[in-house]
Design a protein around this motif. Structure first.
Motif, mmCIF file in Angstrom:
data_model
loop_
_atom_site.group_PDB
_atom_site.id
_atom_site.type_symbol
_atom_site.label_atom_id
_atom_site.label_comp_id
_atom_site.label_asym_id
_atom_site.label_seq_id
_atom_site.Cartn_x
_atom_site.Cartn_y
_atom_site.Cartn_z
ATOM 1 N N ASP A 236 0.830 -1.214 0.000
ATOM 2 C CA ASP A 236 0.000 0.000 0.000
ATOM 3 C C ASP A 236 0.859 1.256 0.000
ATOM 4 O OD1 ASP A 236 -2.182 -1.653 0.048
ATOM 5 O OD2 ASP A 236 -2.633 -1.365 2.185
ATOM 6 N N LYS A 237 1.950 1.217 0.751
ATOM 7 C CA LYS A 237 2.842 2.377 0.809
ATOM 8 C C LYS A 237 3.480 2.624 -0.556
ATOM 9 C CE LYS A 237 5.003 5.650 3.021
ATOM 10 N NZ LYS A 237 4.264 6.778 3.615
ATOM 11 N N LEU A 238 3.966 1.562 -1.185
ATOM 12 C CA LEU A 238 4.600 1.699 -2.493
ATOM 13 C C LEU A 238 3.595 2.164 -3.546
ATOM 14 C CD1 LEU A 238 6.842 -1.508 -2.514
ATOM 15 C CD2 LEU A 238 7.527 0.840 -2.014
ATOM 16 N N SER A 239 2.366 1.665 -3.460
ATOM 17 C CA SER A 239 1.321 2.054 -4.420
ATOM 18 C C SER A 239 1.011 3.538 -4.303
ATOM 19 C CB SER A 239 0.053 1.224 -4.185
ATOM 20 O OG SER A 239 0.280 -0.144 -4.452
ATOM 21 N N THR B 5 3.827 5.688 -5.856
ATOM 22 C CA THR B 5 4.091 5.604 -7.300
ATOM 23 C C THR B 5 2.861 5.891 -8.163
ATOM 24 O OG1 THR B 5 3.657 3.213 -7.229
ATOM 25 C CG2 THR B 5 5.943 3.925 -6.962
ATOM 26 N N LYS B 6 1.722 6.198 -7.551
ATOM 27 C CA LYS B 6 0.497 6.381 -8.333
ATOM 28 C C LYS B 6 0.477 7.746 -9.036
ATOM 29 C CE LYS B 6 -2.441 8.349 -4.694
ATOM 30 N NZ LYS B 6 -3.674 8.158 -3.907
ATOM 31 N N GLY C 283 2.494 10.784 -7.278
ATOM 32 C CA GLY C 283 3.080 10.312 -6.033
ATOM 33 C C GLY C 283 4.520 10.765 -5.929
ATOM 34 N N LEU C 284 5.037 10.837 -4.710
ATOM 35 C CA LEU C 284 6.386 11.342 -4.497
ATOM 36 C C LEU C 284 7.425 10.546 -5.278
ATOM 37 C CD1 LEU C 284 8.221 13.319 -2.920
ATOM 38 C CD2 LEU C 284 8.327 11.603 -1.088
ATOM 39 N N LEU C 285 7.200 9.231 -5.418
ATOM 40 C CA LEU C 285 8.167 8.381 -6.114
ATOM 41 C C LEU C 285 7.608 7.845 -7.428
ATOM 42 C CD1 LEU C 285 9.578 6.360 -3.059
ATOM 43 C CD2 LEU C 285 10.497 8.432 -4.106
ATOM 44 N N GLN C 286 6.671 8.603 -8.011
ATOM 45 C CA GLN C 286 6.080 8.188 -9.285
ATOM 46 C C GLN C 286 7.183 8.118 -10.344
ATOM 47 O OE1 GLN C 286 5.109 9.893 -12.416
ATOM 48 N NE2 GLN C 286 3.979 8.080 -13.056
ATOM 49 N N ALA C 287 7.261 6.979 -11.033
ATOM 50 C CA ALA C 287 8.272 6.732 -12.066
ATOM 51 C C ALA C 287 9.666 6.496 -11.497
ATOM 52 C CB ALA C 287 8.311 7.880 -13.074
ATOM 53 N N ASP C 288 9.780 6.368 -10.175
ATOM 54 C CA ASP C 288 11.072 6.041 -9.565
ATOM 55 C C ASP C 288 11.353 4.562 -9.830
ATOM 56 O OD1 ASP C 288 13.209 6.857 -7.331
ATOM 57 O OD2 ASP C 288 12.477 4.847 -6.893
ATOM 58 N N ASN D 69 7.076 -4.531 -8.062
ATOM 59 C CA ASN D 69 6.839 -5.598 -9.040
ATOM 60 C C ASN D 69 7.422 -6.929 -8.566
ATOM 61 O OD1 ASN D 69 5.489 -3.881 -10.772
ATOM 62 N ND2 ASN D 69 7.296 -3.386 -11.988
ATOM 63 N N ALA D 70 8.610 -6.881 -7.985
ATOM 64 C CA ALA D 70 9.253 -8.102 -7.503
ATOM 65 C C ALA D 70 8.452 -8.747 -6.374
ATOM 66 C CB ALA D 70 10.672 -7.795 -7.033
ATOM 67 N N LEU D 71 7.948 -7.926 -5.462
ATOM 68 C CA LEU D 71 7.146 -8.448 -4.349
ATOM 69 C C LEU D 71 5.877 -9.119 -4.857
ATOM 70 C CD1 LEU D 71 7.512 -5.496 -1.812
ATOM 71 C CD2 LEU D 71 8.488 -7.775 -1.573
ATOM 72 N N ARG D 72 5.216 -8.500 -5.806
ATOM 73 C CA ARG D 72 3.978 -9.073 -6.336
ATOM 74 C C ARG D 72 4.244 -10.376 -7.075
ATOM 75 N NH1 ARG D 72 0.643 -3.702 -8.573
ATOM 76 N NH2 ARG D 72 0.434 -2.702 -6.517
#
Length: 462
Positions: free
Chosen positions: A284-287, A290-291, A300-305, A313-316
């Motif tokens: 949820d934090k990563l989503s 990056t949204k 999001g703060l890290l969108q496209a990071d 992606n690796a976790l999923r």
């Protein structure tokens, strides 16, 4: 008159001019400050990601260990018998009947056949008092002035496993009570005495005169019948009667007590739920970071990071791994754990409860060890390995944080450069306008003088 303020001589608004020119020189500072604020926010955010990753690592590590799947609950039908884990106990039922409790030996030195006490501080007599505990003997040398109290002190100083105490009767007479510190027949003891004066108290003890030495309580082992088989223990705890479990008894019983050992499925379920909760918190934090909202254009703060997207992606992908050789369950969906829209995991309680009836296969799904190439491991094993790498000293998260901190440091250097250039410009402009003021003041003075002379000349000519 000397010029004391820039602009007086020239008549220009020098302070305003210099301030505006310096502000123009500082213009890049706003961009740098905004960028520094963003970098600082990213550093703080990666600290949160690291904390959530550590929680997931802990939950995955627990599921990767055998201990998470070997836990049992021990219950007894009678509180007089209690069971406790000492290792890995096998599930099953056991019948325990307590036949005898362990007890320590107690012996008393008194005076005469009736076992009455000696007069207070009466002399024991000179000679040697010998205490035998098991195969060990302890000799105590006594003098004519020694009493029961000094004998008790000497016994206690020998550290023989026997505790001596002088007890005083209501009439003031005294007896010496000796008690083994431990229970069981291994701790039983005996005494002997050799007196210089055979007629002394010590001599009476040594000759085994009735009433001078009495065993008031014999040492004995605890005895139980375990599924009909008699078992003894020097204490009321049977540490080795059942592999992986100790039994403690407290009362002799007339009927058997049923000891039940069952798999601790509640703890297993809680461990799986803790793993799912930790995964969802990180996902949820990563989503959120990056949204991109196309309606508002908010990113999001890290969108496209790339680092963040790669981690997510690796976790999923790992949640969809197929585990081979672990038993009936090969994927999380087999035990009721499904991936929802957005990448979060949900748990079907009914399916998971059913899966907990096959602990061996459930353990295989999470705790199967990786092969020599580090592949084909269980879900818990894989997640632990991946998060270990993320959290390592030179791992993904520390490397990203180090990179951001380096960027922040360079940003600070760039800000200092802008401020230094602005300061240099300000100094140069003030110097130039000061020189201009001096020159203008001089010209103004000359102009006034020339004007005055022309006026005087015109007046004299007229």
């Amino acid at each position: 008159m000397a010029i004391t303020s820039v602009g007086i001589g020239s008549g220009l608004e020098v302070d305003k001019i210099v301030t505006q020119l310096v502000e123009l020189e500082k213009a890049p500072l706003k961009t740098l400050e905004a960028k520094a604020e963003t970098i600082t926010s990213k550093i703080s955010t990666y600290a949160e990601i690291k904390s959530l990753t550590d929680t997931l690592n802990t939950a995955a590590a627990k599921l990767s260990r055998d201990s998470a799947w070997n836990g049992v609950n021990i219950s007894a039908s009678n509180s007089n018998v209690a069971g406790a884990m000492t290792g890995i106990a096998q599930p099953g039922s056991y019948s325990v009947q307590v036949k005898q409790l362990a007890q320590s030996q107690t012996s008393v030195i008194g005076n005469g056949a009736a076992g009455v006490g000696f007069a207070k501080d009466a002399k024991v007599g000179a000679g040697t008092f010998t205490l035998t505990v098991g195969a060990k003997t302890f000799d105590i040398t006594l003098t004519a002035s020694d009493t029961l109290t000094t004998l008790a002190t000497a016994i206690n100083n020998k550290d023989s496993g026997v505790q001596a105490t002088v007890i005083t009767n209501a009439d003031g007479t005294q007896r010496l009570m000796m008690r083994s510190k431990n229970t069981g027949t291994d701790a039983q003891f005996s005494i002997a005495a050799t007196a210089t004066d055979p007629g002394s108290t010590l001599g009476q003890i040594g000759s085994s005169t009735p009433g001078y030495y009495t065993v008031s309580q014999v040492a004995q082992n605890a005895k139980i019948e375990l599924n009909g088989v008699e078992v003894e223990s020097t204490s009321n705890t049977f540490a080795d009667a059942l592999p992986g479990m100790s039994l403690t008894v407290s009362t002799v019983s007339n009927s058997p007590t049923l000891i039940s050992v069952a798999a601790d499925t509640k703890a297993m379920k809680e461990g799986i739920q803790a793993f799912v909760d930790a995964y969802n918190a990180l996902n949820d934090k990563l989503s959120a970071l990056t949204k991109y909202d196309p309606d508002t254009g908010v990113k999001g703060l890290l969108q496209a990071d790339s680092t963040t997207v790669s981690i997510q992606n690796a976790l999923r992908m790992m949640t969809m791994n197929i585990v081979k050789g672990g038993g009936a369950f090969t994927r999380l969906s087999d035990i009721g754990i499904q991936m929802e829209q957005g990448g979060s995991l949900s748990v079907n309680d009914t399916d998971l409860t059913k899966a907990l009836t096959d602990v061996s296969s459930l353990k295989g799904l999470f705790a199967t060890k990786s092969d020599s190439l580090g592949a084909n491991g269980g879900i818990g094993v894989n997640f632990k390995a991946f998060t270990d790498g993320m959290l390592a000293y030179e791992g993904t998260l520390n490397a990203k944080t180090d990179s951001l901190e380096s960027s922040l440091k360079r940003n600070g250097t760039d800000q200092d450069k802008v401020l230094n250039r602005a300061s240099t410009l300000e100094s140069r402009l003030l110097a130039q306008y000061t020189a201009l003021d001096v020159k203008m003041a001089s010209l103004n003075a000359l102009d006034a003088y020339v004007t005055q002379q022309v006026a005087s000349w015109n007046k004299s000519t007229s």
